[in-house]
Design an enzyme around this catalytic site. Structure first.
Site: not given
Length: 396
Positions: A24, A127, A155, A164, A275, A278
């Protein structure tokens, strides 16, 4: 095992963690082209070696948003950090605090704001994603402010989750994912004891506090999938400013025009970031995108950068390309998974030493002396063959 670099921590973390957790954090989107380029492009940034410069009074100290940092590094927000070590956010934050650099708590952390903030001497950063549930966003902002968080990292490159592939293969998602994760945990007893049993609760602390009920991994996947907001626009910054009057940093900028928009809409900083590879595969590496963005907005806004940074030399390279400060993500997660707070503290010490070596050998006594003049060639302006634009064949 001898630990001398982040790569050693990565190898150790792969042995310690169940595969669904290792992959992950280690994986990226699609075929992971951008994930690889983040590291490869940065590694090819050549610095000018300078000698006989009397480097006895070298200093890594810098200032950002009226905060003094012992070096131009902050720990990036990472979701599920508390699954990599027992109460992982608390441990990582403690290491950053002791080093004199900021720690950024993720919206989707295991430990909530109220658990982490009181343990620190310096204010942490928080964040936030743009989510459909604006009530949650307002609640999170109010709680972050009440806890003394100094800087908001907003973000903007996740209006939808990235594709992914590794997650489906590793057990983070896909068929029978919960059962696969269970058996992986059984096969990794050190993690199962330290985190699986003694690291509870495994809630998403910030979300649980808002919803008033526990939230587990399946809730994490489902809640986020249903709440990411593709309608996100620059006007959302105006809404956030109604509830946040401190420094605000826009994370996920790769284009100079977006950087200029961030200035126009009153952001205090940007993070040049994909990122960590990702989200969208095939976009520019941060190292490749950074010089043009710095040319566009340097001096108008603070420029931070992440993605691909694995050591202190990489930090110096990013600053030479135009960053003021960098964010560390994967590197500190590997260290955290391996040795908790002590691992993160050791990694930060290694980065500090590596920065001092790089600065000594390039003749830069201070962070302000690291610039484009420190480069043999600026990435993106005179590219070697290995950094040539991606051909159609490369994309298949």
């Amino acid at each position: 095992m001898i630990i001398s670099a982040a790569s050693d921590y990565r190898a150790a973390a792969q042995r310690t963690l169940p595969p669904f957790l290792f992959h992950y954090i280690d994986g990226g989107a699609y075929a992971e082209y951008t994930l690889r380029r983040n590291v490869e492009d940065l590694s090819q940034v050549a610095l000018r070696q300078r000698v006989l410069k009397n480097m006895s009074d070298l200093s890594l100290e810098t200032t950002l948003f009226n905060e003094t940092l012992s070096m131009p590094v902050a720990l990036a927000p990472v979701g599920l950090c508390g699954m990599y070590a027992r109460r992982g956010e608390v441990q990582a934050a403690a290491a950053a605090d002791a080093k004199g650099i900021p720690f950024t708590l993720s919206t989707v952390s295991v430990c909530p704001i109220e658990e982490v903030a009181p343990t620190l001497k310096r204010p942490m950063w928080f964040q936030l994603y743009v989510l459909r549930d604006r009530g949650f966003m307002r609640n999170a902002l109010e709680r972050a402010k009440a806890a003394g968080c100094s800087t908001l990292v907003f973000t903007v490159d996740m209006p939808t989750p990235g594709a992914r592939y590794r997650d489906a293969h590793s057990g983070m998602s896909g068929p029978n994912a919960a059962m696969r994760r269970y058996w992986q945990a059984v096969m990794h007893p050190k993690w199962a004891w330290d985190v699986g049993l003694n690291g509870r609760p495994h809630d998403l602390g910030n979300i649980s506090a808002y919803l008033g009920k526990p939230t587990g991994l399946e809730d994490y996947i489902g809640w986020l999938a249903n709440n990411f907001d593709p309608s996100i626009s620059w006007k959302d910054l105006e809404w956030i400013r109604e509830f946040w009057d401190g420094p605000m940093v826009i994370k996920g900028i790769l284009d100079p025009e977006d950087a200029r928009d961030a200035v126009r809409f009153g952001a205090d900083g940007i993070v040049v970031s994909n990122h960590g590879g990702r989200q969208l595969d095939g976009v520019l590496s941060s190292a490749r995108a950074l010089p043009a963005i710095a040319d566009a907005v340097k001096g108008d806004i603070a420029i931070l950068a992440d993605s691909g940074i694995r050591n202190g030399l990489d930090v110096v390279r990013m600053i030479a390309l135009g960053a003021d400060t960098v964010l560390l993500g994967r590197a500190y997660l590997y260290a955290l998974a391996t040795a908790g707070k002590a691992g993160v503290a050791n990694l930060l010490d290694l980065i500090e030493k590596e920065m001092k070596v790089a600065m000594t050998l390039t003749g830069a006594k201070s962070i302000s002396e690291i610039s484009g003049d420190s480069l043999v060639q600026e990435l993106g302006k005179s590219l070697p063959a290995a950094l040539a634009p991606m051909s159609k064949g490369d994309a298949t």
